[in-house]
Write a protein that holds these residues in place. Sequence first.
Motif, short mmCIF file in Angstrom:
data_model
loop_
_atom_site.label_atom_id
_atom_site.label_comp_id
_atom_site.label_asym_id
_atom_site.label_seq_id
_atom_site.Cartn_x
_atom_site.Cartn_y
_atom_site.Cartn_z
N VAL A 18 114.49 -10.63 17.26
CA VAL A 18 114.79 -9.42 18.02
C VAL A 18 116.09 -8.86 17.46
CG1 VAL A 18 115.36 -8.50 20.29
CG2 VAL A 18 113.66 -10.31 20.06
N GLY A 19 116.09 -7.56 17.16
CA GLY A 19 117.29 -6.91 16.65
C GLY A 19 118.15 -6.41 17.79
N ARG A 20 118.59 -5.19 17.69
CA ARG A 20 119.43 -4.60 18.72
C ARG A 20 118.63 -4.37 20.00
NH1 ARG A 20 122.37 0.56 17.16
NH2 ARG A 20 123.19 0.14 19.20
N VAL A 21 119.30 -4.58 21.12
CA VAL A 21 118.71 -4.33 22.43
C VAL A 21 119.71 -3.47 23.19
CG1 VAL A 21 117.90 -5.37 24.58
CG2 VAL A 21 117.52 -6.55 22.41
N SER A 22 119.24 -2.35 23.73
CA SER A 22 120.15 -1.49 24.49
C SER A 22 120.57 -2.17 25.78
CB SER A 22 119.48 -0.15 24.79
OG SER A 22 118.46 -0.33 25.76
N GLU A 23 121.61 -1.66 26.37
CA GLU A 23 122.04 -2.16 27.66
C GLU A 23 120.93 -1.92 28.68
OE1 GLU A 23 124.86 -3.83 28.53
OE2 GLU A 23 125.20 -3.91 26.37
N GLY A 24 120.81 -2.83 29.62
CA GLY A 24 119.74 -2.73 30.61
C GLY A 24 120.20 -2.13 31.92
N THR A 25 119.26 -1.53 32.60
CA THR A 25 119.48 -1.03 33.95
C THR A 25 118.70 -1.93 34.88
OG1 THR A 25 119.59 1.22 33.08
CG2 THR A 25 119.25 0.97 35.44
N TRP A 26 119.40 -2.61 35.77
CA TRP A 26 118.78 -3.55 36.70
C TRP A 26 118.23 -2.81 37.89
CZ3 TRP A 26 117.04 -8.29 36.70
CH2 TRP A 26 116.79 -8.93 37.90
N ARG A 32 115.34 -2.57 32.88
CA ARG A 32 114.77 -1.57 31.99
C ARG A 32 115.73 -1.34 30.83
NH1 ARG A 32 110.86 2.02 31.61
NH2 ARG A 32 111.21 4.00 30.63
N ARG A 33 115.21 -1.46 29.61
CA ARG A 33 115.99 -1.24 28.39
C ARG A 33 115.53 0.07 27.75
NH1 ARG A 33 119.72 -5.56 27.88
NH2 ARG A 33 118.72 -7.37 28.82
N ALA A 34 116.46 0.86 27.27
CA ALA A 34 116.11 2.12 26.61
C ALA A 34 115.33 1.84 25.32
CB ALA A 34 117.35 2.94 26.30
N TYR A 35 115.71 0.78 24.62
CA TYR A 35 114.99 0.41 23.40
C TYR A 35 115.25 -1.05 23.06
CZ TYR A 35 119.48 0.80 21.04
OH TYR A 35 120.78 0.63 20.68
N VAL A 36 114.33 -1.60 22.26
CA VAL A 36 114.47 -2.94 21.70
C VAL A 36 113.98 -2.84 20.26
CG1 VAL A 36 113.71 -5.35 21.79
CG2 VAL A 36 114.07 -4.08 23.91
N ASP A 37 114.79 -3.32 19.32
CA ASP A 37 114.38 -3.34 17.92
C ASP A 37 113.66 -4.65 17.64
OD1 ASP A 37 115.51 -0.87 17.51
OD2 ASP A 37 117.35 -1.64 16.59
N LEU A 38 112.42 -4.54 17.21
CA LEU A 38 111.58 -5.70 16.90
C LEU A 38 111.10 -5.56 15.46
CD1 LEU A 38 109.48 -5.73 20.18
CD2 LEU A 38 111.37 -7.25 19.60
N GLY A 39 111.73 -6.28 14.55
CA GLY A 39 111.40 -6.16 13.13
C GLY A 39 111.67 -4.74 12.65
N PRO A 40 110.69 -4.12 11.99
CA PRO A 40 110.89 -2.76 11.50
C PRO A 40 110.69 -1.68 12.56
CG PRO A 40 108.73 -3.52 10.85
CD PRO A 40 109.42 -4.68 11.54
N PHE A 41 110.38 -2.09 13.79
CA PHE A 41 110.04 -1.13 14.84
C PHE A 41 111.12 -1.03 15.91
CE2 PHE A 41 105.95 -2.98 13.44
CZ PHE A 41 105.44 -1.85 12.82
N ARG A 42 111.21 0.15 16.49
CA ARG A 42 112.04 0.36 17.68
C ARG A 42 111.07 0.71 18.80
NH1 ARG A 42 117.68 3.33 17.91
NH2 ARG A 42 118.20 1.23 17.27
N VAL A 43 111.03 -0.14 19.83
CA VAL A 43 110.15 0.07 20.97
C VAL A 43 111.00 0.63 22.10
CG1 VAL A 43 108.50 -0.99 22.54
CG2 VAL A 43 108.76 -1.88 20.23
N ARG A 44 110.62 1.77 22.63
CA ARG A 44 111.38 2.44 23.68
C ARG A 44 110.77 2.13 25.04
NH1 ARG A 44 115.22 5.39 21.84
NH2 ARG A 44 115.18 6.18 19.73
N GLY A 45 111.62 2.17 26.07
CA GLY A 45 111.15 1.99 27.44
C GLY A 45 110.59 0.61 27.72
N VAL A 46 111.34 -0.42 27.37
CA VAL A 46 110.88 -1.80 27.57
C VAL A 46 111.41 -2.33 28.91
CG1 VAL A 46 110.94 -4.15 26.67
CG2 VAL A 46 110.79 -2.22 25.10
N VAL A 47 110.51 -2.92 29.70
CA VAL A 47 110.85 -3.48 31.00
C VAL A 47 110.60 -4.98 30.96
CG1 VAL A 47 110.27 -3.43 33.45
CG2 VAL A 47 110.18 -1.33 32.13
N ALA A 48 111.51 -5.74 31.57
CA ALA A 48 111.32 -7.20 31.64
C ALA A 48 111.80 -7.70 33.00
CB ALA A 48 112.09 -7.90 30.53
N ASP A 49 111.08 -8.67 33.56
CA ASP A 49 111.57 -9.28 34.79
C ASP A 49 112.63 -10.32 34.41
OD1 ASP A 49 110.11 -11.42 33.82
OD2 ASP A 49 108.97 -11.74 35.65
#
Length: 152
Positions: A18-26, A32-49
């Motif tokens: 996992v690359g850069r991860v934006s600050e989360g909103t609890w 909720r993260r604005a984005y998560v860098d996964l390999g060559p991809f940037r995935v936006r709007g990632v939610v995790a419990d």
Amino acid sequence: MADKQRAPYLQVAFPGPVGRVSEGTWDGRWTRRAYVDLGPFRVRGVVADAQMGSALEEFGDSAATGIRLGHMLVGRWVLAVTSEGHSERQGMVMFLLCNLALTLAFAILSALFAVVASDLGGARSFQSWLMLPGLALWALQMWLNFKARFGG
């Protein structure tokens, strides 16, 4: 982000690290993260419990990490994190409840779309046909969620 690509919609498995991860909103139980860098991809709007968020932080730096993301209407949610043979998955009850909520949201949105479209077009006999795009998108998201959760 010039070197990062948008993640393909149908891809659910992303190899680490996992690359850069934006600050989360609890928000209660979810982050909720604005984005998560996964390999060559940037995935936006990632939610995790809390469980998946801690697994992402614990295993995210390892090159052998695999992340599986499901779909929630317009965002993505972390369903499984695997590292060095150990897998942490979204709890079954929470997974099923979230998919039930997603199903209800699609049903309501599809019904509203069909009613508005038939009122505008005056074609009440085609109202049920107008719900088919929503049903197809719901079926696709359910398939992707189950594929991500169970690793198929």
